[in-house]
Scaffold this motif. Structure first.
Motif, PDB file in Angstrom:
ATOM      1  N   LEU A 108     -12.953   1.156  13.087  1.00 23.94           N
ATOM      2  CA  LEU A 108     -13.488   0.065  13.913  1.00 23.94           C
ATOM      3  C   LEU A 108     -12.719  -1.236  13.690  1.00 23.94           C
ATOM      4  N   GLU A 109     -12.262  -1.418  12.468  1.00 16.50           N
ATOM      5  CA  GLU A 109     -11.525  -2.631  12.138  1.00 16.50           C
ATOM      6  C   GLU A 109     -10.050  -2.541  12.518  1.00 16.50           C
ATOM      7  N   GLY A 110      -9.601  -1.340  12.904  1.00 17.08           N
ATOM      8  CA  GLY A 110      -8.237  -1.180  13.392  1.00 17.08           C
ATOM      9  C   GLY A 110      -7.170  -0.956  12.340  1.00 17.08           C
ATOM     10  N   HIS A 111      -7.569  -0.438  11.168  1.00 18.70           N
ATOM     11  CA  HIS A 111      -6.534  -0.184  10.154  1.00 18.70           C
ATOM     12  C   HIS A 111      -6.727   1.176   9.477  1.00 18.70           C
ATOM     13  N   VAL A 112      -6.942   2.197  10.317  1.00 17.11           N
ATOM     14  CA  VAL A 112      -7.040   3.549   9.798  1.00 17.11           C
ATOM     15  C   VAL A 112      -5.794   4.328  10.222  1.00 17.11           C
ATOM     16  N   GLY A 113      -5.384   5.304   9.400  1.00 19.94           N
ATOM     17  CA  GLY A 113      -4.184   6.080   9.684  1.00 19.94           C
ATOM     18  C   GLY A 113      -4.367   7.062  10.838  1.00 19.94           C
ATOM     19  N   LYS A 114      -3.260   7.577  11.322  1.00 22.35           N
ATOM     20  CA  LYS A 114      -3.290   8.462  12.484  1.00 22.35           C
ATOM     21  C   LYS A 114      -3.985   9.791  12.192  1.00 22.35           C
ATOM     22  N   VAL A 115      -3.748  10.352  11.012  1.00 21.90           N
ATOM     23  CA  VAL A 115      -4.339  11.654  10.687  1.00 21.90           C
ATOM     24  C   VAL A 115      -5.860  11.549  10.634  1.00 21.90           C
ATOM     25  N   ALA A 116      -6.350  10.539   9.933  1.00 20.65           N
ATOM     26  CA  ALA A 116      -7.798  10.349   9.847  1.00 20.65           C
ATOM     27  C   ALA A 116      -8.391  10.027  11.219  1.00 20.65           C
ATOM     28  N   ARG A 117      -7.657   9.274  12.009  1.00 20.51           N
ATOM     29  CA  ARG A 117      -8.127   8.942  13.356  1.00 20.51           C
ATOM     30  C   ARG A 117      -8.311  10.197  14.202  1.00 20.51           C
TER      31      ARG A 117
END
Length: 251
Positions: free
Chosen positions: A207-216
Motif C-alpha cells: 500500500l505504501e508503494g515499496h514492496v518487491g515484485k515477487v511479493a507483489r
C-alpha cells in the motif's frame, strides 16, 4: 485521533526521585514531554508511586525501571481499589529485577488484574481458580516483521509496517486463550504467528508503494496464496541424531 501531547497527558512517569513534574530541572526532551504540570491536584514533584496511585487511580501500571519490587502489595491493592480490572505489566528483566511477580499481582488484586511480564512467570492458583499469565516478549513481533521486510524486499521498515505488527498480534489470540486471561498468543504457535504478521507487513508495504515484485505477484493472487508462499519460505531446522563413538570404535 489522539495527538502526541494528548497521549502524553495520560501518563504519570516516576523515576528514582518520584513523580516527574515540570518543576524538575534538567529534564531531557524525551522525558519532559511526560512531565506533569506543576501544582496539579494529582501529585507534586517527587510523589511516591503509592501516593500517585491513590490520587490518580490509574488503570495500568507499567514497570520499566529494572529496580526490583516497586509494585508492592500496598501499591497493587490501591490500584485494585481504583479500577475494576487493573492492568499490571512488570516488564523488567530478569526475574530478580521484576516489579512484582504474577502471584503477588493476582493475590493483591483478588484475581482481577490483567497480567503480563517481561520475564516468564508461572500460572497462579488463587481461591480455586488457575490464572494463566502471558510473557510480553518482543519475539512475538520481530521475527514476523523481519520476515515480511525480507521477503517483501521493502528496503526499509516504516511506521506503518510496525503498526501493522502491533495491530495484527491481538487478532491472533484464540477465544479460549482470551477467556483464560492471556494477553498474548501462545509462544508454541510462534511460527504461524510470524507468518501471519509477515503477510500483514507485506500488505502495508504494498500500500505504501515499496514492496518487491515477487511479493507483489503473490499478494495479487490473494491473501491465502501470500500466506502459503511465506510459510514455504520459512526455514525449518532439522537436526540429525548423533551418538558419541570413542576413538578406535568403528560404526
Amino acid at each position: 485521533r489522539v495527538t502526541p501531547k494528548g497521549a502524553a497527558a495520560n501518563f504519570w512517569v516516576l523515576d528514582a526521585a518520584g513523580l516527574i513534574t515540570q518543576a524538575r530541572p534538567g529534564l531531557p526532551d524525551y522525558v519532559a514531554r511526560f512531565a506533569r504540570p506543576t501544582g496539579e491536584a494529582t501529585g507534586d514533584e517527587g510523589y511516591s508511586l503509592l501516593d500517585v496511585v491513590k490520587k490518580v487511580k490509574p488503570t495500568i501500571l507499567l514497570g520499566l525501571a529494572g529496580a526490583g519490587k516497586l509494585f508492592t502489595e500496598p501499591v497493587l491493592r490501591a490500584l485494585a481499589e481504583g479500577c475494576e480490572q487493573p492492568v499490571v505489566f512488570p516488564m523488567s528483566n530478569p526475574v530478580l529485577k521484576m516489579e512484582c511477580t504474577s502471584e503477588e499481582a493476582v493475590k493483591a488484586t483478588q484475581g482481577r488484574c490483567v497480567f503480563a511480564s517481561g520475564s516468564p512467570q508461572p500460572p497462579v492458583e488463587f481461591h480455586g481458580t488457575t490464572y494463566r499469565v502471558s510473557q510480553a516478549n518482543n519475539m512475538y513481533i520481530f521475527p514476523g516483521l523481519a520476515l515480511g521486510a525480507f521477503l517483501g524486499e521493502t528496503r526499509y521498515v516504516s511506521d506503518g509496517m510496525l503498526m501493522a505488527t502491533a495491530e495484527t498480534l491481538p487478532k491472533l489470540i484464540g477465544d479460549e486463550d482470551v477467556q483464560a486471561g492471556l494477553v498474548y498468543p501462545r509462544l508454541q504457535d510462534i511460527r504461524a504467528l510470524s507468518a501471519e504478521i509477515a503477510a500483514e507487513v507485506i500488505k502495508v508495504a504494498a500500500l505504501e508503494g515499496h514492496v518487491g515484485k515477487v511479493a507483489r505477484r503473490q499478494l495479487d493472487k490473494g491473501p491465502h496464496y501470500l500466506l502459503q508462499w511465506i510459510k514455504a519460505k520459512m526455514f525449518h531446522p532439522q537436526y540429525t541424531s548423533l551418538a558419541y563413538m570413542p576413538p578406535g570404535i568403528e560404526a
